[in-house]
Design a protein around this motif. Structure first.
Motif, PDB file in Angstrom:
ATOM      1  N   SER A 181     -75.044  -9.562 -38.206  1.00  0.00           N
ATOM      2  CA  SER A 181     -73.738 -10.472 -38.326  1.00  0.00           C
ATOM      3  C   SER A 181     -74.274 -11.815 -38.581  1.00  0.00           C
ATOM      4  O   SER A 181     -73.854 -12.484 -39.352  1.00  0.00           O
ATOM      5  CB  SER A 181     -73.209 -10.432 -37.119  1.00  0.00           C
ATOM      6  N   LYS A 184     -75.495 -12.028 -42.184  1.00  0.00           N
ATOM      7  CA  LYS A 184     -74.287 -11.820 -43.271  1.00  0.00           C
ATOM      8  C   LYS A 184     -73.588 -13.602 -43.300  1.00  0.00           C
ATOM      9  O   LYS A 184     -73.154 -14.102 -44.369  1.00  0.00           O
ATOM     10  CB  LYS A 184     -73.078 -10.902 -42.606  1.00  0.00           C
ATOM     11  N   PHE A 188     -73.251 -15.679 -46.498  1.00  0.00           N
ATOM     12  CA  PHE A 188     -71.774 -16.193 -47.014  1.00  0.00           C
ATOM     13  C   PHE A 188     -71.835 -17.900 -47.112  1.00  0.00           C
ATOM     14  O   PHE A 188     -71.333 -18.367 -47.890  1.00  0.00           O
ATOM     15  CB  PHE A 188     -70.855 -15.675 -45.950  1.00  0.00           C
ATOM     16  N   LEU A 230     -62.259 -11.899 -48.058  1.00  0.00           N
ATOM     17  CA  LEU A 230     -63.404 -11.541 -48.529  1.00  0.00           C
ATOM     18  C   LEU A 230     -64.427 -11.447 -47.078  1.00  0.00           C
ATOM     19  O   LEU A 230     -65.268 -10.449 -47.461  1.00  0.00           O
ATOM     20  CB  LEU A 230     -63.993 -12.435 -49.687  1.00  0.00           C
ATOM     21  N   THR A 231     -64.495 -12.420 -46.523  1.00  0.00           N
ATOM     22  CA  THR A 231     -65.320 -12.379 -45.273  1.00  0.00           C
ATOM     23  C   THR A 231     -65.047 -11.054 -44.238  1.00  0.00           C
ATOM     24  O   THR A 231     -66.043 -10.434 -43.729  1.00  0.00           O
ATOM     25  CB  THR A 231     -65.177 -13.434 -44.335  1.00  0.00           C
ATOM     26  N   TYR A 232     -63.692 -10.610 -44.168  1.00  0.00           N
ATOM     27  CA  TYR A 232     -63.307  -9.350 -43.405  1.00  0.00           C
ATOM     28  C   TYR A 232     -63.833  -8.141 -44.244  1.00  0.00           C
ATOM     29  O   TYR A 232     -64.256  -7.235 -43.661  1.00  0.00           O
ATOM     30  CB  TYR A 232     -61.771  -9.431 -43.659  1.00  0.00           C
ATOM     31  N   ILE A 233     -63.734  -8.219 -45.476  1.00  0.00           N
ATOM     32  CA  ILE A 233     -64.407  -6.999 -46.136  1.00  0.00           C
ATOM     33  C   ILE A 233     -65.811  -6.913 -46.060  1.00  0.00           C
ATOM     34  O   ILE A 233     -66.226  -5.597 -45.729  1.00  0.00           O
ATOM     35  CB  ILE A 233     -64.068  -7.242 -47.761  1.00  0.00           C
ATOM     36  N   VAL A 234     -66.730  -7.942 -45.852  1.00  0.00           N
ATOM     37  CA  VAL A 234     -68.044  -7.946 -45.818  1.00  0.00           C
ATOM     38  C   VAL A 234     -68.535  -7.606 -44.476  1.00  0.00           C
ATOM     39  O   VAL A 234     -69.507  -7.595 -43.837  1.00  0.00           O
ATOM     40  CB  VAL A 234     -68.691  -9.103 -46.332  1.00  0.00           C
ATOM     41  N   GLY A 235     -67.387  -7.490 -43.283  1.00  0.00           N
ATOM     42  CA  GLY A 235     -67.794  -7.313 -41.831  1.00  0.00           C
ATOM     43  C   GLY A 235     -67.712  -8.531 -41.029  1.00  0.00           C
ATOM     44  O   GLY A 235     -68.176  -8.207 -39.851  1.00  0.00           O
TER      45      GLY A 235
END
Length: 660
Positions: A181, A184, A188, A230-235
């Motif tokens: 996390s 990521k 980002f 977009l951030t939700y898609i990448v977890g």
């Protein structure tokens, strides 16, 4: 109508509950929560089937709250208190998390729930504190700056909390999940800084050029929510992406406009969020555990208050500041709701813990204005019991000051006033909070007191009881109002002159008994008008008449059309008519080449020539043999009409510029 009916009922109920909170001096968010409680499934059940859909819409409210937070974030806000904000706040949050962890373990919770409890109580309420500070007149004081600086860092800490804490529910992944996390989030962040800072401002510039307000609002909303998705898609957290988008846009030329446009949308969806929080409140739980909740509120409030006061004192803030910070930031804040909702959504915390936090937050928010309002009273009591710490001062005479001028604010305006008073040998003292300005005043040999002029102890150090005049040059109207209030309480008869930022402040200061209110922008506008009319060859007397008329139109609606104001205006105008005036002779003037005796100026115009300035040489009381030259500056005294006649002889067009 289903969900539409539920939202309509919720908005109407929130409006009336908000009115009630406004009337009793509480933050509006308490009204929104109250509306959710009243209509939620745990009470009336009016909104039951649509509760889940409203919770989904509330997620947009969370994203927009974080998006607006990113837009509002500015490192400039942290500069005056950067040490305690950037270093002290993480220490405070760490200590509060430890406090919450200890409380949780004492209540029999497991270590994960205890950590969640500590994180949730570590956050204070920005909305409640800002509302309280404004109502109490403390906004802009040193205490408020410390509180706001710490609150900014607390609000930013919500983002890493939302990333890290849910991973604790997955013990099998452990540190690996946290590391993933973190990587990521770092990637980002790098992408947003490298690409977002270049692409998003260009996109906003293109949208702004289209000239459509609707498209601009749609564009910034799409950017905030789109990047969040977009951030939700990448977890990662949906709200984290929205926050980063706001931070990137805040540095662009369109950040202020974006914030201005998004606020109504944020407030509307924020209403749904706080109402959805209220719908999860279980009144039966609150009543069944009331004694335990009140005990927990007491422990948490005292613990947080002592931690905040201790941190503030550790960073060498003295006098009233530690007490004000401790009594102001003890509550559990609205971003705790945001974090708790993440905990519920990820099954990281139980419904019981959620209800416990919600109950604590509501009670501490309601108590904040009452507790914070005791700051001055408790500080006065403390001063009686303990000898207060001396204030930093320089250049004050040993025998003290008497019949002196207090200048509240040692910035550029205050320094200009101090320079003149120093040259005239008049006693004065500067009160200044900025250490750089204090050092400059000290190096110039000016008496100065370091401190916040809105605090009574600082005014005492400046001998306000023996002062004859208080000049407030501080630009912030809220701070100026606080200074006036405290000065009036201490020295009722002192004459006060203050600056103000706009017309809306005039009546307020008049009601407080301020002798004069200066509007810097208005005075600058008058001076620009004078200079423009002089270059247009308008006679100085006409310039005075026009500017005085403009001043009357501005101030008469506020001050009233009473006799004192009219008399003062007439006296000022009469003084201007008889006052000395300098007139430049144009090359085409009939006076050029003639002597003073030959021109018979006195008999032809009625004015008296009392001086001539020629090539930087002053010729006072010239005799009749003086021969005028082009560009001479002639000093004359006479009535208005007489001066106009002389200006005609001097070659000045007294009818104004030619038209055509």
């Amino acid at each position: 109508m289903g969900i539409a009916t539920d939202i309509t009922l919720l908005v109407v109920a929130a409006f009336f509950c908000g009115l009630l909170m406004q009337r009793i001096g509480q933050p509006l968010i308490l009204g929104y929560i109250l509306a959710g409680i009243a209509l939620g499934p745990n009470t009336s059940g009016i909104i039951g089937t649509g509760a889940h859909e409203i919770e989904l819409l509330a997620e947009i409210g969370v994203a927009l709250l974080l998006f607006a937070l990113g837009l509002e974030f500015s490192i400039k806000d942290l500069k005056p208190v950067k040490k305690i904000a950037l270093i002290g706040t993480p220490i405070q949050m760490g200590l509060t998390v430890a406090l919450g962890y200890g409380i949780g373990r004492g209540l029999g919770m497991d270590w994960r729930a205890s950590l969640w409890l500590g994180a949730l109580i570590s956050l204070s309420s920005t909305m409640v504190i800002l509302k309280t500070l404004m109502n109490q007149g403390w906004m802009g004081t040193l205490s408020s700056k410390v509180m706001v600086g710490m609150l900014i860092i607390q609000d930013l800490a919500v983002v890493p909390f939302m990333i890290i804490l849910p991973q604790l529910s997955n013990p099998g992944l452990g540190l690996k999940a946290l590391a993933i996390s973190g990587i990521k989030a770092a990637l980002f962040l790098i992408v947003m800084l490298l690409l977002g800072t270049r692409l998003l401002p260009k996109l906003m510039k293109h949208i702004a050029k289209l000239g459509s307000r609707e498209l601009f609002l749609l564009g910034i909303t799409a950017i905030g929510l789109g990047i969040g998705y977009l951030t939700y898609i990448v977890g990662l957290s949906f709200a984290f992406g929205a926050f980063m988008a706001g931070m990137v846009l805040s540095e662009s030329d369109y950040g202020h406009q974006a914030l201005s446009d998004i606020i109504p949308l944020r407030d509307l969806f924020g209403l749904l969020f706080f109402a959805s929080v209220g719908m999860l409140v279980d009144p039966d739980f609150l009543m069944a555990h009331l004694s335990g909740i009140l005990l927990l509120v007491t422990v948490v409030s005292l613990g947080k208050g002592l931690i905040f006061a201790g941190i503030t004192r550790f960073f060498r803030y003295g006098n009233v500041v530690p007490l004000a910070v401790g009594l102001g930031l003890f509550q559990v804040g609205e971003f705790s709701f945001v974090l708790a909702r993440v905990g519920i959504a990820t099954d990281s915390i139980s419904q019981e813990l959620y209800s416990l936090i919600l109950s604590m937050a509501l009670i501490t928010m309601v108590l904040t204005p009452l507790v914070s309002g005791q700051t001055a009273r408790l500080y006065a009591l403390r001063k009686r019991w303990f000898r207060h710490e001396p204030l930093e001062s320089a250049g004050l005479p040993e025998e003290g000051l008497r019949n002196h001028v207090i200048i509240a604010g040692g910035g550029r305006m205050g320094r200009h006033v101090a320079d003149v008073l120093k040259r005239l040998g008049l006693p004065f003292v500067i009160i200044e909070l900025d250490q750089r300005c204090v050092d400059q005043a000290h190096s110039s040999g000016m008496p100065v007191v370091y401190g916040d002029a809105s605090h009574e102890i600082v005014l005492e150090a400046a001998d306000v009881l023996t002062a004859c005049l208080l000049l407030i040059t501080i630009p912030g109207v809220v701070v100026a109002r606080s200074v006036v209030t405290h000065a009036r309480n201490m020295a009722e008869e002192i004459t006060i002159i203050t600056r103000a930022s706009g017309m809306e402040s005039l009546e307020m200061f008049r009601d407080q008994g301020v002798a004069e209110v200066i509007l810097p922008e208005f005075e600058a506008g008058l001076e620009m008008t004078r200079q423009a009319l002089l270059h247009l060859r308008i006679p100085p007397t006409e310039i005075q008449r026009q500017t005085e008329a403009l001043r009357q139109r501005l101030f008469t609606p506020i001050l009233g059309n009473h006799e004192r104001w009219t008399t003062l205006t007439q006296l000022t105008r009469a003084e201007q008519q008889f006052d000395l005036q300098w007139v430049r002779l144009e090359p085409a003037s009939a006076l050029v080449g003639a002597t003073l005796g030959e021109t018979k100026i006195r008999s032809r115009t009625g004015v008296s020539v009392v001086g001539v300035l020629r090539r930087d040489q002053l010729i006072p009381n010239p005799d009749i043999q003086l021969r005028f030259e082009a560009h001479d500056l002639v000093a004359i005294i006479g009535m208005d009409a007489n001066r106009s006649r002389f200006q005609g002889l001097a070659g000045i067009n007294t009818q104004g510029p030619a038209k055509g």
